[in-house]
Write a protein that holds these residues in place. Structure first.
Motif, PDB file in Angstrom:
ATOM      1  N   ALA A 217       0.836  -1.207   0.000  1.00 54.92           N
ATOM      2  CA  ALA A 217       0.000   0.000   0.000  1.00 54.92           C
ATOM      3  C   ALA A 217       0.871   1.257   0.000  1.00 54.92           C
ATOM      4  N   GLU A 218       1.976   1.229   0.734  1.00 53.81           N
ATOM      5  CA  GLU A 218       2.881   2.376   0.768  1.00 53.81           C
ATOM      6  C   GLU A 218       3.456   2.695  -0.609  1.00 53.81           C
ATOM      7  N   HIS A 219       3.597   1.680  -1.439  1.00 54.08           N
ATOM      8  CA  HIS A 219       4.227   1.856  -2.751  1.00 54.08           C
ATOM      9  C   HIS A 219       3.238   1.700  -3.906  1.00 54.08           C
ATOM     10  N   ALA A 220       1.951   1.674  -3.589  1.00 52.10           N
ATOM     11  CA  ALA A 220       0.940   1.484  -4.639  1.00 52.10           C
ATOM     12  C   ALA A 220       0.968   2.605  -5.666  1.00 52.10           C
ATOM     13  N   GLY A 221       1.379   3.807  -5.262  1.00 53.74           N
ATOM     14  CA  GLY A 221       1.411   4.937  -6.188  1.00 53.74           C
ATOM     15  C   GLY A 221       2.711   5.089  -6.944  1.00 53.74           C
ATOM     16  N   ASP A 222       3.666   4.178  -6.747  1.00 61.64           N
ATOM     17  CA  ASP A 222       4.940   4.274  -7.465  1.00 61.64           C
ATOM     18  C   ASP A 222       4.724   4.133  -8.968  1.00 61.64           C
ATOM     19  N   ARG A 223       5.559   4.825  -9.720  1.00 60.96           N
ATOM     20  CA  ARG A 223       5.414   4.821 -11.184  1.00 60.96           C
ATOM     21  C   ARG A 223       5.743   3.444 -11.760  1.00 60.96           C
ATOM     22  N   ARG A 224       4.887   2.982 -12.635  1.00 61.45           N
ATOM     23  CA  ARG A 224       5.122   1.744 -13.377  1.00 61.45           C
ATOM     24  C   ARG A 224       5.669   2.104 -14.756  1.00 61.45           C
ATOM     25  N   GLU A 225       6.826   1.569 -15.109  1.00 61.85           N
ATOM     26  CA  GLU A 225       7.406   1.861 -16.427  1.00 61.85           C
ATOM     27  C   GLU A 225       6.559   1.271 -17.537  1.00 61.85           C
ATOM     28  N   TYR A 226       5.978   0.110 -17.275  1.00 57.79           N
ATOM     29  CA  TYR A 226       5.102  -0.560 -18.241  1.00 57.79           C
ATOM     30  C   TYR A 226       3.814  -0.961 -17.525  1.00 57.79           C
ATOM     31  N   THR A 227       2.699  -0.881 -18.231  1.00 56.62           N
ATOM     32  CA  THR A 227       1.448  -1.463 -17.747  1.00 56.62           C
ATOM     33  C   THR A 227       0.790  -2.198 -18.900  1.00 56.62           C
ATOM     34  N   TYR A 228       0.155  -3.317 -18.586  1.00 57.64           N
ATOM     35  CA  TYR A 228      -0.478  -4.138 -19.610  1.00 57.64           C
ATOM     36  C   TYR A 228      -1.892  -4.512 -19.195  1.00 57.64           C
ATOM     37  N   THR A 229      -2.743  -4.670 -20.192  1.00 61.91           N
ATOM     38  CA  THR A 229      -4.110  -5.095 -19.941  1.00 61.91           C
ATOM     39  C   THR A 229      -4.157  -6.606 -19.753  1.00 61.91           C
ATOM     40  N   ARG A 230      -5.282  -7.091 -19.268  1.00 63.23           N
ATOM     41  CA  ARG A 230      -5.449  -8.539 -19.129  1.00 63.23           C
ATOM     42  C   ARG A 230      -5.298  -9.230 -20.478  1.00 63.23           C
ATOM     43  N   ALA A 231      -5.877  -8.654 -21.516  1.00 57.01           N
ATOM     44  CA  ALA A 231      -5.796  -9.268 -22.846  1.00 57.01           C
ATOM     45  C   ALA A 231      -4.354  -9.341 -23.327  1.00 57.01           C
ATOM     46  N   GLU A 232      -3.575  -8.298 -23.081  1.00 57.40           N
ATOM     47  CA  GLU A 232      -2.174  -8.309 -23.501  1.00 57.40           C
ATOM     48  C   GLU A 232      -1.375  -9.342 -22.728  1.00 57.40           C
ATOM     49  N   LEU A 233      -1.630  -9.456 -21.453  1.00 54.88           N
ATOM     50  CA  LEU A 233      -0.952 -10.475 -20.658  1.00 54.88           C
ATOM     51  C   LEU A 233      -1.338 -11.872 -21.131  1.00 54.88           C
ATOM     52  N   ASP A 234      -2.603 -12.095 -21.347  1.00 51.33           N
ATOM     53  CA  ASP A 234      -3.080 -13.410 -21.767  1.00 51.33           C
ATOM     54  C   ASP A 234      -2.467 -13.816 -23.101  1.00 51.33           C
ATOM     55  N   ALA A 235      -2.250 -12.846 -23.979  1.00 46.26           N
ATOM     56  CA  ALA A 235      -1.694 -13.127 -25.306  1.00 46.26           C
ATOM     57  C   ALA A 235      -0.168 -13.086 -25.323  1.00 46.26           C
ATOM     58  N   ALA A 236       0.461 -12.926 -24.163  1.00 50.52           N
ATOM     59  CA  ALA A 236       1.929 -12.857 -24.062  1.00 50.52           C
ATOM     60  C   ALA A 236       2.480 -11.728 -24.917  1.00 50.52           C
ATOM     61  N   GLN A 237       1.858 -10.566 -24.836  1.00 53.02           N
ATOM     62  CA  GLN A 237       2.270  -9.403 -25.627  1.00 53.02           C
ATOM     63  C   GLN A 237       2.893  -8.345 -24.714  1.00 53.02           C
ATOM     64  N   THR A 272       0.983  -3.861 -13.394  1.00 54.67           N
ATOM     65  CA  THR A 272      -0.432  -3.536 -13.186  1.00 54.67           C
ATOM     66  C   THR A 272      -0.537  -2.339 -12.240  1.00 54.67           C
ATOM     67  N   PRO A 273      -1.611  -1.553 -12.349  1.00 52.00           N
ATOM     68  CA  PRO A 273      -1.697  -0.285 -11.604  1.00 52.00           C
ATOM     69  C   PRO A 273      -1.673  -0.424 -10.094  1.00 52.00           C
ATOM     70  N   THR A 274      -2.207  -1.520  -9.548  1.00 54.70           N
ATOM     71  CA  THR A 274      -2.260  -1.693  -8.099  1.00 54.70           C
ATOM     72  C   THR A 274      -1.923  -3.133  -7.741  1.00 54.70           C
ATOM     73  N   PRO A 275      -1.454  -3.383  -6.518  1.00 55.59           N
ATOM     74  CA  PRO A 275      -1.198  -4.768  -6.106  1.00 55.59           C
ATOM     75  C   PRO A 275      -2.471  -5.611  -6.063  1.00 55.59           C
ATOM     76  N   GLN A 276      -3.592  -4.983  -5.747  1.00 52.85           N
ATOM     77  CA  GLN A 276      -4.856  -5.729  -5.744  1.00 52.85           C
ATOM     78  C   GLN A 276      -5.180  -6.244  -7.147  1.00 52.85           C
ATOM     79  N   GLN A 277      -4.959  -5.380  -8.151  1.00 54.40           N
ATOM     80  CA  GLN A 277      -5.225  -5.813  -9.522  1.00 54.40           C
ATOM     81  C   GLN A 277      -4.224  -6.878  -9.956  1.00 54.40           C
ATOM     82  N   ALA A 278      -2.982  -6.758  -9.507  1.00 53.41           N
ATOM     83  CA  ALA A 278      -1.981  -7.769  -9.829  1.00 53.41           C
ATOM     84  C   ALA A 278      -2.432  -9.139  -9.321  1.00 53.41           C
ATOM     85  N   TYR A 279      -2.929  -9.178  -8.091  1.00 51.43           N
ATOM     86  CA  TYR A 279      -3.405 -10.445  -7.534  1.00 51.43           C
ATOM     87  C   TYR A 279      -4.552 -10.997  -8.382  1.00 51.43           C
TER      88      TYR A 279
END
Length: 345
Positions: A217-237, A272-279
């Protein structure tokens, strides 16, 4: 099952550790006119005998299991149960499994894996593992470029082989590899049963330890260099060829090498934008493609990515004090570029 129980004195099933399994057994018990008995056959040592609470990590449950396992690592009396069964109507024509599968309300966009299931295949795998791989299991199991694992996980998940049979075969064979295999088969696997038994949120972000949720939670707002959608992850993109290779292995075969699954999960946390979404994304991808998805081992492995059964490490962006992994670690341990080529697009 209810119709098949007609004339029976009792119905016997294995113990279910996940919420869905417990619901199935509760539903059945409410509708049977005879007792329903649960036998703890998925665990070598019954969960409640080992511990009456959620264990913090493998290091806390290991001595409790080691004190007990020689009492439980004993062969069962040999009986050919097939001679004692009787024919019953299945209610469905199972002569054409492919046709029957098409009628089920499942996600048909996920293709079948390339491995054969069933009891015979499971025992063939075990025999091959014991005779060809066990001696080097302790040194080769973490290298995804070699065929060094048992590949029994899905068979254990579906009850096609007993963990006791596998444990006894490994112990009889001996070698340092046997010790490493028993650690995975009994200690680590039954740690996941302990999780599902004593943590009501075992399959939710809220089930993670408090220290891990606090640092994430302390680091939830840290900048992500890359973010991917579920579809992109599922397709290994993604931009990462090693992560893409792990994802392709899973979608093509229904399994992913365990070491790569740890890296796979850590990167999803980064992307992913948040640890909750990552889970949420890890759980969705795992349960969609893994042959042993929805298994206690799956929930423990995904939780481990975010701090479950682990301890705080050096603080880093995004991760906080949750353990970090990067591609450099892969390169130091094995030929990760070879792995990427094996599962190239």
């Amino acid at each position: 099952v209810i119709s098949a129980a007609g004339g029976a004195a009792l119905v016997v099933t294995d113990v279910g550790y996940t919420r869905l399994q417990r619901e199935w057994r509760g539903w059945l018990a409410d509708r049977l006119d005879v007792p329903l008995v649960q036998v703890e056959s998925e665990a070598v040592i019954p969960v409640g005998v080992v511990s009456g609470k959620q264990e913090y990590a493998a290091r806390t449950i290991r001595p409790k299991i080691h004190r007990l396992w020689h009492d439980y690592l004993v062969p069962l009396d040999a009986h050919d149960l097939r001679k004692q069964t009787r024919d019953w109507e299945a209610g469905e024509d199972v002569s054409d499994p492919t046709r029957l599968l098409k009628t089920l309300p499942i996600d048909h966009s996920v293709p079948p894996g390339d491995e054969e299931g069933g009891e015979n295949a499971a025992h063939d795998l075990l025999e091959d593992f014991i005779t060809r791989k066990l001696d080097t299991y302790d040194t080769r199991r973490n290298d995804p470029t070699v065929d060094g694992s048992s590949r029994l996980s899905a068979h254990l998940h579906y009850g096609q082989i007993s963990p006791l049979s596998a444990a006894l075969a490994a112990r009889e064979h001996g070698s340092p590899g046997a010790d490493a295999f028993l650690e995975e088969l009994i200690v680590r696997r039954e740690l996941s049963f302990n999780l599902c038994t004593y943590n009501p949120h075992y399959d939710r972000y809220e089930g993670l330890p408090a220290w891990a949720r606090a640092t994430l939670a302390e680091h939830a707002g840290d900048r992500r260099e890359y973010t991917y959608t579920r579809a992109e992850l599922d397709a290994a993109q993604t931009h990462d060829p090693y992560w893409n290779a792990a994802q392709r292995q899973m979608t093509r075969t229904g399994r992913m090498h365990n070491y790569m699954r740890m890296y796979w999960g850590k990167k999803i946390l980064e992307w992913t934008p948040t640890p909750q979404q990552a889970y949420t994304e890890m759980l969705w991808l795992n349960n969609r493609h893994e042959q042993d998805g929805r298994d206690p081992n799956s929930y423990a492995s995904i939780g481990w990515v975010l701090g479950l059964h682990d301890r705080p490490w050096t603080r880093r962006p995004i991760f906080g004090t949750v353990r970090y992994m990067n591609a450099g670690g892969l390169k130091r341990k094995f030929d990760i570029d070879r792995y990427a080529r094996q599962w190239a697009e």
